[in-house]
Design an enzyme around this catalytic site. Sequence first.
Site, PDB file in Angstrom:
ATOM      1  N   PHE A  79     -68.888 -26.746 -30.096  1.00 40.49           N
ATOM      2  CA  PHE A  79     -69.737 -25.640 -30.538  1.00 40.49           C
ATOM      3  C   PHE A  79     -69.488 -24.367 -29.727  1.00 40.49           C
ATOM      4  O   PHE A  79     -69.792 -23.273 -30.206  1.00 40.49           O
ATOM      5  CB  PHE A  79     -71.222 -25.987 -30.320  1.00 40.49           C
ATOM      6  N   LYS A  93     -62.790 -16.719 -34.635  1.00 40.45           N
ATOM      7  CA  LYS A  93     -63.085 -18.060 -35.146  1.00 40.45           C
ATOM      8  C   LYS A  93     -61.972 -18.536 -36.083  1.00 40.45           C
ATOM      9  O   LYS A  93     -61.586 -19.703 -36.071  1.00 40.45           O
ATOM     10  CB  LYS A  93     -64.428 -18.075 -35.882  1.00 40.45           C
ATOM     11  N   TYR A 108     -65.410 -11.162 -34.295  1.00 37.71           N
ATOM     12  CA  TYR A 108     -65.951 -12.525 -34.220  1.00 37.71           C
ATOM     13  C   TYR A 108     -65.253 -13.444 -35.220  1.00 37.71           C
ATOM     14  O   TYR A 108     -64.724 -14.501 -34.848  1.00 37.71           O
ATOM     15  CB  TYR A 108     -67.464 -12.516 -34.481  1.00 37.71           C
ATOM     16  N   THR A 145     -67.336 -21.324 -38.963  1.00 40.38           N
ATOM     17  CA  THR A 145     -68.236 -20.494 -39.759  1.00 40.38           C
ATOM     18  C   THR A 145     -67.618 -20.136 -41.109  1.00 40.38           C
ATOM     19  O   THR A 145     -66.393 -20.109 -41.251  1.00 40.38           O
ATOM     20  CB  THR A 145     -68.541 -19.196 -38.965  1.00 40.38           C
ATOM     21  N   ASP A 146     -68.476 -19.784 -42.067  1.00 43.19           N
ATOM     22  CA  ASP A 146     -67.974 -19.295 -43.363  1.00 43.19           C
ATOM     23  C   ASP A 146     -67.410 -17.877 -43.251  1.00 43.19           C
ATOM     24  O   ASP A 146     -66.730 -17.411 -44.167  1.00 43.19           O
ATOM     25  CB  ASP A 146     -69.084 -19.333 -44.434  1.00 43.19           C
ATOM     26  N   GLU A 147     -67.682 -17.198 -42.109  1.00 43.60           N
ATOM     27  CA  GLU A 147     -67.253 -15.794 -41.999  1.00 43.60           C
ATOM     28  C   GLU A 147     -65.735 -15.648 -41.949  1.00 43.60           C
ATOM     29  O   GLU A 147     -65.211 -14.560 -42.175  1.00 43.60           O
ATOM     30  CB  GLU A 147     -67.918 -15.138 -40.776  1.00 43.60           C
ATOM     31  N   GLY A 176     -67.836  -2.309 -40.814  1.00 41.10           N
ATOM     32  CA  GLY A 176     -67.111  -3.444 -41.416  1.00 41.10           C
ATOM     33  C   GLY A 176     -68.030  -4.539 -41.928  1.00 41.10           C
ATOM     34  O   GLY A 176     -67.596  -5.678 -42.111  1.00 41.10           O
ATOM     35  N   HIS A 177     -69.280  -4.222 -42.176  1.00 43.82           N
ATOM     36  CA  HIS A 177     -70.310  -5.210 -42.540  1.00 43.82           C
ATOM     37  C   HIS A 177     -69.942  -5.975 -43.820  1.00 43.82           C
ATOM     38  O   HIS A 177     -69.902  -5.392 -44.907  1.00 43.82           O
ATOM     39  CB  HIS A 177     -71.627  -4.446 -42.750  1.00 43.82           C
ATOM     40  N   ILE A 197     -65.095 -23.731 -20.935  1.00 43.00           N
ATOM     41  CA  ILE A 197     -64.081 -24.471 -21.709  1.00 43.00           C
ATOM     42  C   ILE A 197     -62.666 -23.937 -21.447  1.00 43.00           C
ATOM     43  O   ILE A 197     -61.692 -24.571 -21.837  1.00 43.00           O
ATOM     44  CB  ILE A 197     -64.360 -24.465 -23.234  1.00 43.00           C
ATOM     45  N   SER A 203     -70.828 -15.856 -30.356  1.00 40.32           N
ATOM     46  CA  SER A 203     -71.187 -16.050 -31.761  1.00 40.32           C
ATOM     47  C   SER A 203     -71.802 -14.843 -32.468  1.00 40.32           C
ATOM     48  O   SER A 203     -72.099 -14.936 -33.659  1.00 40.32           O
ATOM     49  CB  SER A 203     -72.165 -17.231 -31.870  1.00 40.32           C
ATOM     50  N   PHE A 253     -77.865 -22.236 -29.468  1.00 39.44           N
ATOM     51  CA  PHE A 253     -78.793 -22.466 -30.583  1.00 39.44           C
ATOM     52  C   PHE A 253     -78.454 -23.749 -31.352  1.00 39.44           C
ATOM     53  O   PHE A 253     -79.248 -24.707 -31.384  1.00 39.44           O
ATOM     54  CB  PHE A 253     -78.786 -21.236 -31.495  1.00 39.44           C
ATOM     55  N   ILE A 254     -77.279 -23.810 -31.959  1.00 38.45           N
ATOM     56  CA  ILE A 254     -76.979 -24.985 -32.791  1.00 38.45           C
ATOM     57  C   ILE A 254     -76.663 -26.197 -31.911  1.00 38.45           C
ATOM     58  O   ILE A 254     -77.142 -27.305 -32.174  1.00 38.45           O
ATOM     59  CB  ILE A 254     -75.815 -24.693 -33.767  1.00 38.45           C
TER      60      ILE A 254
HETATM   61  P1  NAD Z   1     -74.816 -19.537 -29.453  1.00 37.94           P
HETATM   62  O1  NAD Z   1     -74.245 -18.190 -29.117  1.00 37.94           O
HETATM   63  O2  NAD Z   1     -76.291 -19.669 -29.624  1.00 37.94           O
HETATM   64  O3  NAD Z   1     -74.390 -20.593 -28.333  1.00 37.94           O
HETATM   65  C1  NAD Z   1     -73.106 -20.664 -27.808  1.00 37.94           C
HETATM   66  C2  NAD Z   1     -73.152 -21.565 -26.570  1.00 37.94           C
HETATM   67  O4  NAD Z   1     -71.805 -21.661 -26.051  1.00 37.94           O
HETATM   68  C3  NAD Z   1     -74.035 -21.031 -25.450  1.00 37.94           C
HETATM   69  O5  NAD Z   1     -74.837 -22.058 -24.927  1.00 37.94           O
HETATM   70  C4  NAD Z   1     -73.026 -20.533 -24.418  1.00 37.94           C
HETATM   71  O6  NAD Z   1     -73.508 -20.600 -23.083  1.00 37.94           O
HETATM   72  C5  NAD Z   1     -71.847 -21.466 -24.653  1.00 37.94           C
HETATM   73  N1  NAD Z   1     -70.566 -20.865 -24.236  1.00 37.94           N
HETATM   74  C6  NAD Z   1     -70.099 -19.628 -24.521  1.00 37.94           C
HETATM   75  N2  NAD Z   1     -68.900 -19.436 -23.945  1.00 37.94           N
HETATM   76  C7  NAD Z   1     -68.591 -20.591 -23.293  1.00 37.94           C
HETATM   77  C8  NAD Z   1     -67.474 -21.015 -22.524  1.00 37.94           C
HETATM   78  N3  NAD Z   1     -66.433 -20.206 -22.297  1.00 37.94           N
HETATM   79  N4  NAD Z   1     -67.480 -22.267 -22.017  1.00 37.94           N
HETATM   80  C9  NAD Z   1     -68.540 -23.100 -22.242  1.00 37.94           C
HETATM   81  N5  NAD Z   1     -69.629 -22.745 -22.942  1.00 37.94           N
HETATM   82  C10 NAD Z   1     -69.650 -21.504 -23.466  1.00 37.94           C
HETATM   83  O7  NAD Z   1     -74.040 -19.998 -30.746  1.00 37.94           O
HETATM   84  P2  NAD Z   1     -74.561 -20.869 -31.986  1.00 37.94           P
HETATM   85  O8  NAD Z   1     -75.216 -19.978 -32.951  1.00 37.94           O
HETATM   86  O9  NAD Z   1     -75.274 -22.056 -31.466  1.00 37.94           O
HETATM   87  O10 NAD Z   1     -73.165 -21.310 -32.626  1.00 37.94           O
HETATM   88  C11 NAD Z   1     -72.521 -22.516 -32.196  1.00 37.94           C
HETATM   89  C12 NAD Z   1     -71.209 -22.667 -32.953  1.00 37.94           C
HETATM   90  O11 NAD Z   1     -71.473 -22.706 -34.354  1.00 37.94           O
HETATM   91  C13 NAD Z   1     -70.233 -21.514 -32.737  1.00 37.94           C
HETATM   92  O12 NAD Z   1     -68.942 -22.049 -32.651  1.00 37.94           O
HETATM   93  C14 NAD Z   1     -70.399 -20.649 -33.987  1.00 37.94           C
HETATM   94  O13 NAD Z   1     -69.210 -19.954 -34.280  1.00 37.94           O
HETATM   95  C15 NAD Z   1     -70.706 -21.704 -35.017  1.00 37.94           C
HETATM   96  N6  NAD Z   1     -71.521 -21.259 -36.172  1.00 37.94           N
HETATM   97  C16 NAD Z   1     -72.698 -20.596 -35.959  1.00 37.94           C
HETATM   98  C17 NAD Z   1     -73.477 -20.218 -37.062  1.00 37.94           C
HETATM   99  C18 NAD Z   1     -74.803 -19.521 -36.891  1.00 37.94           C
HETATM  100  O14 NAD Z   1     -75.424 -19.135 -37.898  1.00 37.94           O
HETATM  101  N7  NAD Z   1     -75.335 -19.370 -35.672  1.00 37.94           N
HETATM  102  C19 NAD Z   1     -73.042 -20.523 -38.357  1.00 37.94           C
HETATM  103  C20 NAD Z   1     -71.828 -21.207 -38.524  1.00 37.94           C
HETATM  104  C21 NAD Z   1     -71.082 -21.584 -37.419  1.00 37.94           C
HETATM  105  P1  TYD Z   2     -76.710 -11.973 -38.069  1.00 42.66           P
HETATM  106  O1  TYD Z   2     -77.943 -12.797 -37.842  1.00 42.66           O
HETATM  107  O2  TYD Z   2     -76.208 -11.113 -36.940  1.00 42.66           O
HETATM  108  O3  TYD Z   2     -75.580 -12.953 -38.621  1.00 42.66           O
HETATM  109  P2  TYD Z   2     -74.113 -12.615 -39.264  1.00 42.66           P
HETATM  110  O4  TYD Z   2     -73.787 -11.192 -39.032  1.00 42.66           O
HETATM  111  O5  TYD Z   2     -73.244 -13.547 -38.476  1.00 42.66           O
HETATM  112  O6  TYD Z   2     -74.233 -12.961 -40.708  1.00 42.66           O
HETATM  113  O7  TYD Z   2     -76.994 -11.014 -39.301  1.00 42.66           O
HETATM  114  C1  TYD Z   2     -77.367 -11.522 -40.576  1.00 42.66           C
HETATM  115  C2  TYD Z   2     -77.440 -10.353 -41.527  1.00 42.66           C
HETATM  116  O8  TYD Z   2     -78.527  -9.497 -41.122  1.00 42.66           O
HETATM  117  C3  TYD Z   2     -76.205  -9.469 -41.494  1.00 42.66           C
HETATM  118  O9  TYD Z   2     -75.952  -9.010 -42.821  1.00 42.66           O
HETATM  119  C4  TYD Z   2     -76.595  -8.304 -40.598  1.00 42.66           C
HETATM  120  C5  TYD Z   2     -78.080  -8.180 -40.831  1.00 42.66           C
HETATM  121  N1  TYD Z   2     -78.861  -7.684 -39.667  1.00 42.66           N
HETATM  122  C6  TYD Z   2     -79.767  -6.613 -39.849  1.00 42.66           C
HETATM  123  O10 TYD Z   2     -79.903  -6.054 -40.953  1.00 42.66           O
HETATM  124  N2  TYD Z   2     -80.495  -6.189 -38.773  1.00 42.66           N
HETATM  125  C7  TYD Z   2     -80.368  -6.739 -37.523  1.00 42.66           C
HETATM  126  O11 TYD Z   2     -81.037  -6.276 -36.561  1.00 42.66           O
HETATM  127  C8  TYD Z   2     -79.464  -7.856 -37.365  1.00 42.66           C
HETATM  128  C9  TYD Z   2     -79.289  -8.506 -36.024  1.00 42.66           C
HETATM  129  C10 TYD Z   2     -78.743  -8.289 -38.479  1.00 42.66           C
END
Ligand code: NAD
Ligand code: TYD
Length: 352
Positions: A79, A162, A158, A132-134, A291-292, A58, A83, A10-11
């Site tokens: 990235f 991280k 998760y 991540t901020d988590e 653990g939410h 990786i 995730s 995604f990102i």
């Molecule tokens: P995502 O799950 O959409 O994508 C992860 C990508 O990594 C995928 O394309 C997957 O194929 C690849 N991948 C997984 N394991 C791999 C491996 N062993 N070797 C090579 N490639 C591999 O994740 P995202 O939401 O795009 O997040 C990207 C990064 O940003 C992550 O490090 C995540 O922790 C961080 N992040 C995400 C969010 C969010 O809201 N999505 C917020 C803050 C930080």
């Molecule tokens: P999520 O998108 O999984 O991100 P994160 O857990 O990394 O913050 O979830 C965002 C918030 O939404 C989180 O508080 C959990 C909640 N959530 C639901 O209430 N229903 C759902 O089906 C999902 C996937 C998440």
Amino acid sequence: MILVTGGAGFIGGNFVLDWLEAVGEPILNLDKLTYAGNLETLASLKQDQRHVFVQGDICDRGLLDQLLAEYRPRAIIHFAAESHVDRSIHGPGEFIRTNVEGTYALLEAARAYWSKLEDAGRAAFRFHHVSTDEVYGSLGPNDPPFAETHPYEPNSPYSASKASSDHLARAWHHTYGLPVVTTNCSNNYGPYHFPEKLIPLMIVNALAGRPLPIYGDGRNVRDWLYVGDHCAAIRAVLAGGREGETYNVGGWNEKPNVEIVQTICTLLDELRPDPAGPYARLITYVKDRPGHDRRYAIDARKIERELGWRPAETFETGIRKTVEWYLANPGWVANVQSGAYRDWVVVNYTAR
Ligand code: NAD
Ligand code: TYD
């Protein structure tokens, strides 16, 4: 060129598209293509010589060494990760493997490559660790938002994985001098988001007339950032961030989950009204996530002060763009909803 890991996710996918448009420097994109990796996101780059895609892990040190020697990137933007918090609860093993062991392999490969660069190349090199901020844990309702100095208190498999990777990146800077920068970002949303996460799941479920599952009481709070703003923040940190530093990235936009879902329903009522009635009728409260974390909030003043970055989108503009994108791209959605995605829905929701 730069090396991006996880650039089919995604990102990472949004970053690759954004980077080629905004900067234009060639990218080597290393991605394993797990269930979350989707090359369809990068379909527009098929004929673009500036994008080189390699399917690989990786954790594969031999492959990392070979790619670094062959392509000689000036920076690595890391990235790649597992995730999704719910998946980490059902099966943490892959999170430890990719997020911890994979980051370790990448740091070691980067160190070996970087230490042999000539002086100027060594000084200019960057290892940008995307996190991540988590890692900071959960805030009470009146706590100040997470600053970079907040203690690490991860609560899910998760976030623990991280946090471990952040510690490794930090240590590789302090011990070996590797020029690491780390960003800790809040929840992203936007185009090409896999519909297992809250916002895309609610959009695609609503359009299909399926229930909108809200965990617990729906009052858990997240800070939401439009993915294009995250890409801009990474560009800013890569260009001007001080090595060894961490930068928190956020949208100044805290909202409880139920409000997010209601906003999506209201936008869909306007843009794609359902003859069966308002989409909010589909909202269903389900058993909470174990653990939410209750609340995340980001203090993003450091990146603004040092690098002049602030989000360009408000939640109102970003969520409208996002809903419009999902409405305009039903083909992308249909294709990700095949195979592994359906299996995952069964694992996570049938027993709830
Ligand atoms: P995502 O799950 O959409 O994508 C992860 C990508 O990594 C995928 O394309 C997957 O194929 C690849 N991948 C997984 N394991 C791999 C491996 N062993 N070797 C090579 N490639 C591999 O994740 P995202 O939401 O795009 O997040 C990207 C990064 O940003 C992550 O490090 C995540 O922790 C961080 N992040 C995400 C969010 C969010 O809201 N999505 C917020 C803050 C930080
Ligand atoms: P999520 O998108 O999984 O991100 P994160 O857990 O990394 O913050 O979830 C965002 C918030 O939404 C989180 O508080 C959990 C909640 N959530 C639901 O209430 N229903 C759902 O089906 C999902 C996937 C998440």
